[in-house]
Enzyme design. Structure first.
Site, mmCIF file in Angstrom:
data_model
loop_
_atom_site.group_PDB
_atom_site.id
_atom_site.type_symbol
_atom_site.label_atom_id
_atom_site.label_comp_id
_atom_site.label_asym_id
_atom_site.label_seq_id
_atom_site.Cartn_x
_atom_site.Cartn_y
_atom_site.Cartn_z
ATOM 1 N N GLU A 102 33.838 46.586 43.190
ATOM 2 C CA GLU A 102 33.484 47.249 41.834
ATOM 3 C C GLU A 102 34.799 48.239 40.708
ATOM 4 O O GLU A 102 34.617 47.677 39.694
ATOM 5 C CB GLU A 102 32.800 48.531 42.380
ATOM 6 C CG GLU A 102 31.484 48.349 40.417
ATOM 7 C CD GLU A 102 30.480 48.661 40.784
ATOM 8 O OE1 GLU A 102 28.981 48.639 40.817
ATOM 9 O OE2 GLU A 102 30.808 50.212 40.748
ATOM 10 N N GLU B 257 37.008 45.079 39.972
ATOM 11 C CA GLU B 257 36.353 44.788 38.880
ATOM 12 C C GLU B 257 36.714 45.219 37.738
ATOM 13 O O GLU B 257 37.131 44.938 36.242
ATOM 14 C CB GLU B 257 34.833 43.539 39.357
ATOM 15 C CG GLU B 257 34.329 43.234 37.814
ATOM 16 C CD GLU B 257 32.708 42.936 38.096
ATOM 17 O OE1 GLU B 257 32.189 41.981 37.628
ATOM 18 O OE2 GLU B 257 32.087 43.922 39.360
ATOM 19 N N SER C 111 28.402 44.808 36.746
ATOM 20 C CA SER C 111 29.281 44.410 38.093
ATOM 21 C C SER C 111 28.711 43.120 38.772
ATOM 22 O O SER C 111 27.124 43.388 38.183
ATOM 23 C CB SER C 111 29.565 45.500 38.877
ATOM 24 O OG SER C 111 30.255 45.394 39.250
ATOM 25 N N GLU D 139 19.374 34.792 45.786
ATOM 26 C CA GLU D 139 20.241 34.937 45.343
ATOM 27 C C GLU D 139 21.390 35.836 47.121
ATOM 28 O O GLU D 139 21.952 35.916 47.526
ATOM 29 C CB GLU D 139 21.039 34.817 44.607
ATOM 30 C CG GLU D 139 20.839 36.374 44.291
ATOM 31 C CD GLU D 139 19.640 36.589 42.898
ATOM 32 O OE1 GLU D 139 19.009 37.778 42.697
ATOM 33 O OE2 GLU D 139 18.534 35.150 43.473
ATOM 34 N N CYS E 186 19.294 58.651 44.637
ATOM 35 C CA CYS E 186 18.883 57.681 45.867
ATOM 36 C C CYS E 186 18.050 59.216 46.764
ATOM 37 O O CYS E 186 17.251 58.613 47.507
ATOM 38 C CB CYS E 186 19.480 56.878 47.500
ATOM 39 S SG CYS E 186 20.522 55.878 45.955
#
Length: 503
Positions: A186, A189, A226, A273, A410
């Site tokens: 990431e 990217e 992303s 996917e 989280c």
């Protein structure tokens, strides 16, 4: 080890429509619900429907499966109070079978609940000829102990690893390693989008509730996300490729389970996917509470377990991987690595307080070499509308935005230990967050790109971030699931808006 010719792992991913994939995760029992609508008050997408005083329902097409309604629900079964003990037990067991809950759970049965997977996992664990592998999210190690009477935020990675081996797992890996891989992918990217062009701002894609929210509410902005899979899915893909090679086992004979704080992770795991070469990245997901049920069911004395290590190499992580469990953690981990990749200089300070905080929106401008990097952190999906509306209008000049669906990240996920009192909840969030940051601070390696096991992974297997192998295994696509925004917008002010130099 012995192997069988039958596949243990989930079957190859077949083409599926969106509706095939969207199996309801969150449920409300109409025979228990009193219509207090506390659940509706915490739902970020108006998926709880019903009149006050009447049983509520969950609109599965709108629900993002964050589980905050499950956390807040305080109405529980008492409709058999006048029955005989035998009749009460029969009614309770019938309701537990409806929910696919383990038969020996002793806690109250609340009106709002999520789908359980523990029975499926325990059945699969009995099958011979498989390599049983588990991974654990960063938030589990600071919350699991609460289920065994230990103080909020008690850090127990060693006891957790020991318990999982006693439950029958052959390899105990760590989602934190997947988080380190996520930063490599990431971060690269983001750098590429900033320096070479691409949709900006770039949003994180770690939180499945946020991804589902974007697919339903803002499908026209999906190219801003992303392309990275979440740390859970990345590690799952590596388990059945790199890990399979190291263990000299066929991926068909690997059974891969993830322990997560999140009620949306099973949905993510089941997305069509989320597979590679015909094998599911992760076969099944259990929540923190389900793991606690299982440990108790097996009679394991959690409090007196010795500390054991996670298995190498996919269980070795940096402090940056650890802080993914709190809001702002992905952003902080990304800046720790991105700064050094962009400037070729050491980051002078690793504790980046300007991205740490509470529920809401935090923004900052960070000087990274010659680049004035504009970032934002969103905790709680109800706060995301404001920024997303600005992106749609072309009025948002941030480079990078982290979004977490749950209010404290989280550590406050829907699958975490259930706390009935608001005061307890706030105390738990603070303690869990403090424990996560303490675990990071005590780590010998605190930057993802300096994790020697990550370096070895790229040298031996992946090649380079965003390379051919990484693209095949670790990146994904997102899909439109709705007509666009229908839920309430939220006029939420931002916190921060300050300039920071990392020198």
């Amino acid at each position: 080890m012995s192997t069988t010719t039958d596949k243990i792992s989930s079957p190859p991913c077949m083409e599926a429509t969106d509706s095939d994939c969207t199996v309801p995760v969150i449920h409300i029992d109409p025979t228990l619900c009193t219509g207090c609508r506390r659940c509706a008050g915490v739902c970020p997408v108006d998926a709880i429907e019903g009149l006050p005083g009447e049983p509520q329902t969950v609109n599965a097409d709108r629900c993002v499966f964050c589980g905050q309604c499950v956390q807040i629900c305080s109405v529980y079964a008492s409709d058999w109070a006048d029955a005989s003990p035998q009749e009460a037990a029969i009614r309770r067991q019938a309701r537990m079978r409806e929910r696919d809950m383990p038969a020996d759970i002793g806690e109250p049965l609340f009106a709002a609940y999520y789908s359980y997977s523990l029975n499926k996992v325990t059945d699969m664990m009995k099958k011979p000829g498989q390599l049983r592998i588990v991974q654990c999210a960063p938030a589990i190690r600071v919350s699991l102990a609460e289920e065994f009477g230990m103080p909020f935020g008690t850090l127990t990675p060693g006891k957790m690893a020991a318990a999982l081996r006693r439950l029958g797992f052959d390899r105990v890996y760590d989602t934190n390693f997947g988080a380190d891989v996520t930063i490599m992918e990431e971060g690269t990217e983001l750098i590429r989008r900033v320096t070479e062009g691409g949709p900006l701002p770039m949003f994180t894609s770690c939180c499945p509730a946020w991804v589902r929210f974007a697919e339903i509410e803002y499908p026209d902005l999906l190219d801003h996300l992303s392309s990275c899979k979440s740390p859970m899915q990345m590690l799952g893909a590596l388990v059945k490729t790199y890990g399979a090679q190291l263990d000299e086992v066929k991926p068909a004979n690997i059974y891969s389970v993830a322990i997560m704080p999140c009620t949306c992770k099973q949905f993510e795991c089941d997305r069509p996917e989320m597979e590679a070469d015909g094998y599911r990245d992760v076969d099944e997901v259990l929540t923190t509470r389900e793991l606690a049920y299982w440990i108790k069911q097996r009679g394991i004395d959690f409090m007196n377990l010795p500390d054991e290590e996670f298995d190498s190499p996919l269980g070795k992580y940096s402090g940056a991987g650890t802080i993914f469990g709190v809001t702002g953690g992905v952003m902080e981990a990304a800046i720790r690595t991105g700064y050094e990749l962009l400037t070729n200089e050491k980051l002078p300070k690793l504790q980046l307080d300007f991205v740490r905080g509470e529920e809401g929106i935090r923004v900052a401008e960070v000087q990274v070499g010659e680049l004035q990097l504009k970032v934002a952190v969103v905790a709680g999906l109800q706060h995301a509308y404001q920024l997303l509306d600005r992106v749609q209008a072309g009025e948002c000049d941030y480079h990078f935005i982290e979004v977490m669906g749950c209010p404290a990240g989280c550590i406050s996920g829907g699958g975490q230990p259930k706390l009935m009192l608001e005061k307890q909840k706030m105390e738990a969030y603070r303690a869990r967050k403090s424990s996560i940051y303490g675990h990071d601070a005590a780590s010998q390696v605190r930057k993802s790109h300096e994790n020697p096991f990550i370096i070895k992974l790229y040298d031996e297997f992946l090649g380079e971030p965003l390379g051919h192998v990484s693209h095949h295994l670790l990146h994904t696509t997102f899909h439109k699931r709705g007509p666009g925004k229908q839920s309430r917008s939220s006029d939420v002010s931002t916190n921060g808006n300050n300039d920071y130099s990392l020198h």
